[in-house]
Write an enzyme that holds these catalytic residues in place. Structure first.
Site, PDB file in Angstrom:
ATOM      1  N   GLY A 138     -31.090  14.756  -8.794  1.00 29.01           N
ATOM      2  CA  GLY A 138     -30.342  14.433 -10.019  1.00 29.01           C
ATOM      3  C   GLY A 138     -28.865  14.348  -9.695  1.00 29.01           C
ATOM      4  O   GLY A 138     -28.480  13.990  -8.573  1.00 29.01           O
ATOM      5  N   SER A 139     -28.050  14.700 -10.675  1.00 29.98           N
ATOM      6  CA  SER A 139     -26.605  14.527 -10.511  1.00 29.98           C
ATOM      7  C   SER A 139     -26.001  15.646  -9.649  1.00 29.98           C
ATOM      8  O   SER A 139     -26.567  16.738  -9.527  1.00 29.98           O
ATOM      9  CB  SER A 139     -25.939  14.530 -11.884  1.00 29.98           C
ATOM     10  OG  SER A 139     -26.144  15.782 -12.506  1.00 29.98           O
ATOM     11  N   CYS A 198     -30.019   6.181  -6.276  1.00 31.01           N
ATOM     12  CA  CYS A 198     -29.016   6.946  -5.517  1.00 31.01           C
ATOM     13  C   CYS A 198     -28.750   6.285  -4.177  1.00 31.01           C
ATOM     14  O   CYS A 198     -27.766   6.591  -3.517  1.00 31.01           O
ATOM     15  CB  CYS A 198     -29.422   8.404  -5.372  1.00 31.01           C
ATOM     16  SG  CYS A 198     -31.121   8.598  -4.880  1.00 31.01           S
ATOM     17  N   GLU A 239     -36.491  15.767   2.676  1.00 32.83           N
ATOM     18  CA  GLU A 239     -37.751  15.492   1.997  1.00 32.83           C
ATOM     19  C   GLU A 239     -38.553  14.454   2.784  1.00 32.83           C
ATOM     20  O   GLU A 239     -38.012  13.737   3.613  1.00 32.83           O
ATOM     21  CB  GLU A 239     -37.475  14.912   0.604  1.00 32.83           C
ATOM     22  CG  GLU A 239     -36.593  15.832  -0.223  1.00 32.83           C
ATOM     23  CD  GLU A 239     -36.721  15.547  -1.712  1.00 32.83           C
ATOM     24  OE1 GLU A 239     -37.713  15.995  -2.300  1.00 32.83           O
ATOM     25  OE2 GLU A 239     -35.839  14.881  -2.271  1.00 32.83           O
ATOM     26  N   GLN A 292     -25.482   5.772 -20.361  1.00 29.29           N
ATOM     27  CA  GLN A 292     -25.319   5.131 -19.060  1.00 29.29           C
ATOM     28  C   GLN A 292     -24.602   3.790 -19.224  1.00 29.29           C
ATOM     29  O   GLN A 292     -23.741   3.434 -18.428  1.00 29.29           O
ATOM     30  CB  GLN A 292     -26.691   4.950 -18.397  1.00 29.29           C
ATOM     31  CG  GLN A 292     -26.631   4.427 -16.991  1.00 29.29           C
ATOM     32  CD  GLN A 292     -25.920   5.354 -16.015  1.00 29.29           C
ATOM     33  OE1 GLN A 292     -26.266   6.525 -15.891  1.00 29.29           O
ATOM     34  NE2 GLN A 292     -24.900   4.836 -15.332  1.00 29.29           N
ATOM     35  N   ASN A 311     -34.636   8.181 -12.874  1.00 33.91           N
ATOM     36  CA  ASN A 311     -34.564   6.832 -12.292  1.00 33.91           C
ATOM     37  C   ASN A 311     -35.771   6.428 -11.454  1.00 33.91           C
ATOM     38  O   ASN A 311     -36.022   5.239 -11.291  1.00 33.91           O
ATOM     39  CB  ASN A 311     -33.259   6.658 -11.496  1.00 33.91           C
ATOM     40  CG  ASN A 311     -33.185   7.542 -10.287  1.00 33.91           C
ATOM     41  OD1 ASN A 311     -33.681   8.665 -10.305  1.00 33.91           O
ATOM     42  ND2 ASN A 311     -32.588   7.052  -9.233  1.00 33.91           N
ATOM     43  N   GLY A 322     -26.872  19.617  -9.731  1.00 36.59           N
ATOM     44  CA  GLY A 322     -27.347  20.131  -8.446  1.00 36.59           C
ATOM     45  C   GLY A 322     -26.537  21.337  -7.980  1.00 36.59           C
ATOM     46  O   GLY A 322     -27.090  22.344  -7.540  1.00 36.59           O
ATOM     47  N   GLU A 351     -31.291  16.733  -3.837  1.00 38.40           N
ATOM     48  CA  GLU A 351     -30.951  15.341  -3.526  1.00 38.40           C
ATOM     49  C   GLU A 351     -30.091  14.854  -4.687  1.00 38.40           C
ATOM     50  O   GLU A 351     -30.521  14.900  -5.838  1.00 38.40           O
ATOM     51  CB  GLU A 351     -32.199  14.458  -3.432  1.00 38.40           C
ATOM     52  CG  GLU A 351     -33.099  14.781  -2.262  1.00 38.40           C
ATOM     53  CD  GLU A 351     -32.485  14.541  -0.899  1.00 38.40           C
ATOM     54  OE1 GLU A 351     -31.412  13.892  -0.806  1.00 38.40           O
ATOM     55  OE2 GLU A 351     -33.067  15.021   0.081  1.00 38.40           O
TER      56      GLU A 351
HETATM   57  P1  ADP Z   1     -29.336  12.553 -14.499  1.00 38.97           P
HETATM   58  O1  ADP Z   1     -27.949  12.051 -14.619  1.00 38.97           O
HETATM   59  O2  ADP Z   1     -30.159  11.911 -13.441  1.00 38.97           O
HETATM   60  O3  ADP Z   1     -30.040  12.780 -15.785  1.00 38.97           O
HETATM   61  P2  ADP Z   1     -29.151  15.416 -14.303  1.00 38.97           P
HETATM   62  O4  ADP Z   1     -28.696  16.151 -13.113  1.00 38.97           O
HETATM   63  O5  ADP Z   1     -28.452  15.629 -15.573  1.00 38.97           O
HETATM   64  O6  ADP Z   1     -29.121  13.940 -13.810  1.00 38.97           O
HETATM   65  O7  ADP Z   1     -30.682  15.681 -14.572  1.00 38.97           O
HETATM   66  C1  ADP Z   1     -31.671  15.772 -13.572  1.00 38.97           C
HETATM   67  C2  ADP Z   1     -32.704  16.791 -13.986  1.00 38.97           C
HETATM   68  O8  ADP Z   1     -32.092  18.072 -14.059  1.00 38.97           O
HETATM   69  C3  ADP Z   1     -33.291  16.534 -15.370  1.00 38.97           C
HETATM   70  O9  ADP Z   1     -34.675  16.830 -15.343  1.00 38.97           O
HETATM   71  C4  ADP Z   1     -32.545  17.498 -16.240  1.00 38.97           C
HETATM   72  O10 ADP Z   1     -33.251  17.868 -17.391  1.00 38.97           O
HETATM   73  C5  ADP Z   1     -32.407  18.676 -15.310  1.00 38.97           C
HETATM   74  N1  ADP Z   1     -31.338  19.625 -15.672  1.00 38.97           N
HETATM   75  C6  ADP Z   1     -30.195  19.377 -16.343  1.00 38.97           C
HETATM   76  N2  ADP Z   1     -29.475  20.508 -16.507  1.00 38.97           N
HETATM   77  C7  ADP Z   1     -30.182  21.507 -15.909  1.00 38.97           C
HETATM   78  C8  ADP Z   1     -29.973  22.918 -15.728  1.00 38.97           C
HETATM   79  N3  ADP Z   1     -28.906  23.546 -16.196  1.00 38.97           N
HETATM   80  N4  ADP Z   1     -30.922  23.612 -15.058  1.00 38.97           N
HETATM   81  C9  ADP Z   1     -32.010  23.009 -14.571  1.00 38.97           C
HETATM   82  N5  ADP Z   1     -32.267  21.693 -14.720  1.00 38.97           N
HETATM   83  C10 ADP Z   1     -31.369  20.954 -15.379  1.00 38.97           C
END
Ligand code: ADP
Length: 479
Positions: free
Chosen positions: A226-227, A282, A460, A329, A150, A231, A248
């Site tokens: 990320g999500s 976020c 951060e 989305q 995002n 996280g 975050e």
């Molecule tokens: P969003 O909904 O913002 O895509 P995610 O949490 O799925 O949120 O993704 C955020 C980042 O985390 C992306 O770069 C994604 O590729 C990475 N990601 C997703 N799964 C994993 C994992 N198991 N280990 C490390 N990074 C991951």
């Protein structure tokens, strides 16, 4: 590497591989370009390069770091229109938003360029006579940087810049949906004069590239945005091997509007916070908590403003709201509208799929009213151009509702009362509090982060970033 294929950046060189097209959410017939998809092997190569570069880089001169970061920042700022258009094309935020984001990314690099010179330690007398104590910070080592789609340039910038400023090496894995912005940033960093291996970028899926970074014993710390679900998983895996971790994640940010609010300020804050960047922030205000004396006037004025917003191709300068980032989305947004209505909220406006000249994921910004705080639409992060209005009796109820959430990133209040503004600043359970301002939109020289399920680990941005990117050493010297 095929001529048009954009590769990984490993050990100072571009590395090719299997490539896939990068979708353009405003115009599905016109993808942005071809970008490689790596796996664990590429991640391991990047980590090895970073590890090899660390001993020399950790001892590099501060002016060398300052000059490099300053050069990166200056180029981002000089090219913000061009790179902002690329960002808008790939992610879907508007040209103005994309340009602003790239400019802001440059400012992060400039800020941390200056911060390299502000690395002061402390000296103290020991409790034992004749001994002096020195406290200083040292670089951590190899930092894994995992980012979402995002803010495809700004989030990488606010993590990469401090990592380098404090003498660390970087393995950066951007989100799958936004390789072009990441590649453009890596291309600039690659030409900035950094020694080979200090900065590496691996493109590819989170479960392969990302997971390999999180699990590698050679990665000293992982910073992630990320999500919540991802996280939590990253925290679990990183902590299992005792790596430092900073997360975050989501938000369900309240904007409180009190009876004494200036109506125009309230509506402007709500429109900006809930709908700009297509609600894909976020820090977005997804819960509008409004006291009953102003409720109906606020809803009417907000509907008029939201109804006038122009939704369209991100590259059209007239567009105020771009498309949703992808089909998943969009499906999620529409399904939350159904869920909200089934739970008893009223769809006051918007929520339709919109047709434009090009095929894309356009939807009308939606407003739900008569919501209450136990509904799923008020508890779960939607991440789209959707806000829910919750009617409350008075300030006390507004504050209680604002804080009744699993999240705690930002919280806003619109009021002309010093008493309520001061009380809210003190009692809002959020990392960032905004008074008479949108919940989204923060500076780069002060800390950013949240509480509860929104964040984990040190904050951060600003000089506070050093808490994550450095480790403290206490040394004792006998005189
Ligand atoms: P969003 O909904 O913002 O895509 P995610 O949490 O799925 O949120 O993704 C955020 C980042 O985390 C992306 O770069 C994604 O590729 C990475 N990601 C997703 N799964 C994993 C994992 N198991 N280990 C490390 N990074 C991951």
């Amino acid at each position: 590497m095929g001529q048009d294929v954009h590769g990984h950046f490993i050990g100072g060189a571009w590395v090719g591989g299997q490539a896939t097209p990068d979708a353009n959410p405003s115009d599905l017939e016109n993808p942005v370009g071809l970008y490689v998809q790596g796996g664990a092997a590429e991640a391991e190569a990047g980590i090895a390069a970073a590890q090899a570069a660390f001993p020399a880089w950790s001892l590099s001169g501060l002016e060398q770091r300052l000059d490099i970061l300053d050069r990166i920042g200056a180029e981002l700022i000089a090219r913000k229109a061009e790179l902002g258009a690329l960002l808008a094309r790939e992610e879907g935020k508007t040209l103005a938003e994309g340009t602003g984001e790239v400019g802001r990314s440059g400012q992060f690099f400039r800020y941390y360029a200056a911060e390299t010179l502000r690395q002061m330690g402390e000296v103290a007398d020991s409790v034992r006579p004749g001994i002096e104590v020195q406290v200083r910070r040292e670089p951590l080592g190899v930092i894994g940087i995992i980012t979402p789609w995002n803010f495809p340039t700004a989030i990488p910038a606010w993590k990469i810049a401090p990592a380098l400023a404090y003498g660390n090496c970087v393995v950066f894995k951007p989100a799958e949906l936004v390789p072009a912005s990441a590649w453009a940033l890596a291309e600039i960093i690659g030409r900035s004069g950094l020694p080979a291996g200090v900065f590496n970028m691996i493109l590819g899926p989170g479960r392969d590239v990302g997971q390999a970074i999180v699990d590698s014993p050679q990665v000293d710390a992982v910073t992630f945005t990320g999500s919540v679900e991802t996280g939590r998983r990253i925290a679990r895996d990183a902590v299992a091997r005792m790596a430092k971790v900073q997360l975050e994640m989501g938000g369900k940010n309240p904007l409180v509007v009190l009876d004494d609010a200036d109506l125009d300020t309230a509506v402007s804050a709500a429109v900006n916070g809930a709908y700009f960047a297509t609600g894909q922030r976020c820090t977005a205000s997804s819960r509008l908590i409004v006291t009953e004396g102003i409720h109906d006037r606020f809803v009417e004025a907000l509907k008029a403003r939201v109804g006038a917003l122009k939704v369209g191709n991100a590259l059209d300068p007239e567009s105020q709201i771009g498309p949703v980032v992808d089909q998943n989305q969009l499906d999620q947004n529409l399904s939350y509208l159904d869920i909200g209505v089934k739970e008893g909220a009223r769809l006051a406006m918007g929520g339709e799929r919109l047709k434009r000249q090009t095929r894309g994921y356009f939807m009308a910004p939606a407003l739900l009213t008569e919501a209450h705080n136990q509904m799923r639409i008020a508890r779960e992060e939607i991440f789209g151009p959707i806000a829910a209005v919750i009617r409350v009796k008075d300030y006390d109820e507004a504050l209680a509702v604002a804080n009744d959430t699993d999240f705690g990133l930002t919280a806003g209040i619109v009021t002309t009362s010093l008493k309520y503004a001061s009380h809210f600043r003190r009692h809002a359970q959020a990392g960032c509090v905004m008074v008479n301002l949108p919940t989204a939109g923060t500076d780069y020289h002060v800390p950013f982060g949240g509480r509860k399920a929104s964040s984990y680990g040190p904050r951060e941005q600003g000089s506070t970033a050093r808490e994550f990117y450095t480790v403290v050493k206490t040394s004792y010297v006998a005189a």
